[in-house]
Design a protein around this motif. Structure first.
Motif, PDB file in Angstrom:
ATOM      1  N   LEU A  63      11.626  -0.876  -1.277  1.00  0.00           N
ATOM      2  CA  LEU A  63      11.003  -1.761  -0.287  1.00  0.00           C
ATOM      3  C   LEU A  63      10.642  -0.932   0.932  1.00  0.00           C
ATOM      4  O   LEU A  63      11.430  -0.078   1.359  1.00  0.00           O
ATOM      5  CB  LEU A  63      11.992  -2.867   0.107  1.00  0.00           C
ATOM      6  CG  LEU A  63      11.623  -3.772   1.287  1.00  0.00           C
ATOM      7  CD1 LEU A  63      10.470  -4.691   0.901  1.00  0.00           C
ATOM      8  CD2 LEU A  63      12.827  -4.595   1.707  1.00  0.00           C
ATOM      9  N   LEU A  64       9.455  -1.161   1.486  1.00  0.00           N
ATOM     10  CA  LEU A  64       9.062  -0.511   2.735  1.00  0.00           C
ATOM     11  C   LEU A  64       8.200  -1.457   3.538  1.00  0.00           C
ATOM     12  O   LEU A  64       7.818  -2.516   3.055  1.00  0.00           O
ATOM     13  CB  LEU A  64       8.337   0.822   2.472  1.00  0.00           C
ATOM     14  CG  LEU A  64       7.024   0.806   1.690  1.00  0.00           C
ATOM     15  CD1 LEU A  64       5.835   0.551   2.598  1.00  0.00           C
ATOM     16  CD2 LEU A  64       6.836   2.152   0.997  1.00  0.00           C
ATOM     17  N   ALA A  65       7.928  -1.093   4.763  1.00  0.00           N
ATOM     18  CA  ALA A  65       7.059  -1.903   5.628  1.00  0.00           C
ATOM     19  C   ALA A  65       5.808  -1.105   5.968  1.00  0.00           C
ATOM     20  O   ALA A  65       5.873   0.104   6.221  1.00  0.00           O
ATOM     21  CB  ALA A  65       7.782  -2.300   6.910  1.00  0.00           C
ATOM     22  N   LYS A  66       4.682  -1.799   5.961  1.00  0.00           N
ATOM     23  CA  LYS A  66       3.406  -1.245   6.405  1.00  0.00           C
ATOM     24  C   LYS A  66       3.082  -1.953   7.712  1.00  0.00           C
ATOM     25  O   LYS A  66       3.098  -3.182   7.770  1.00  0.00           O
ATOM     26  CB  LYS A  66       2.323  -1.518   5.370  1.00  0.00           C
ATOM     27  CG  LYS A  66       0.932  -1.118   5.821  1.00  0.00           C
ATOM     28  CD  LYS A  66      -0.100  -1.497   4.763  1.00  0.00           C
ATOM     29  CE  LYS A  66      -1.507  -1.191   5.231  1.00  0.00           C
ATOM     30  NZ  LYS A  66      -2.510  -1.591   4.225  1.00  0.00           N
ATOM     31  N   VAL A  67       2.811  -1.191   8.760  1.00  0.00           N
ATOM     32  CA  VAL A  67       2.541  -1.753  10.077  1.00  0.00           C
ATOM     33  C   VAL A  67       1.141  -1.319  10.517  1.00  0.00           C
ATOM     34  O   VAL A  67       0.810  -0.137  10.444  1.00  0.00           O
ATOM     35  CB  VAL A  67       3.591  -1.275  11.111  1.00  0.00           C
ATOM     36  CG1 VAL A  67       3.356  -1.928  12.454  1.00  0.00           C
ATOM     37  CG2 VAL A  67       5.002  -1.574  10.613  1.00  0.00           C
TER      38      VAL A  67
END
Length: 85
Positions: A63-67
């Motif tokens: 899981l990762l976040a794209k900002v």
């Protein structure tokens, strides 16, 4: 819950979007998939990605976040997402 801290090093406010990006097959248990944020100049804000393990088959995932903000894009490092039966 997976916290993501968004930090604004400029003097003015920043509006942006944070996406939760995860392995195929986990999307039903990871939300919100997309959320907006506003961070005042010189401050930081914590956004939260919720993970419901009961909606994801047992296994090892990531899981990762794209900002994205003002035409810029950044990605966090991926974290392990382990779902046990």
């Amino acid at each position: 819950q997976v916290p993501v801290t968004v930090r604004n090093t400029t003097q003015g406010p920043i509006n942006g979007t944070l996406w939760a990006v995860s392995s195929w097959g986990t999307w039903a248990g990871v939300e919100p998939g997309c959320q907006g944020f506003t961070v005042a100049g010189g401050t930081e804000q914590e956004c939260v990605i919720e993970v419901d393990g009961s909606a994801v088959p047992p296994g090892s995932y990531w899981l990762l976040a794209k900002v994205a903000w003002n035409g810029c894009v950044a990605y966090t490092e991926a974290v392990a997402l382990e779902v046990t039966p």
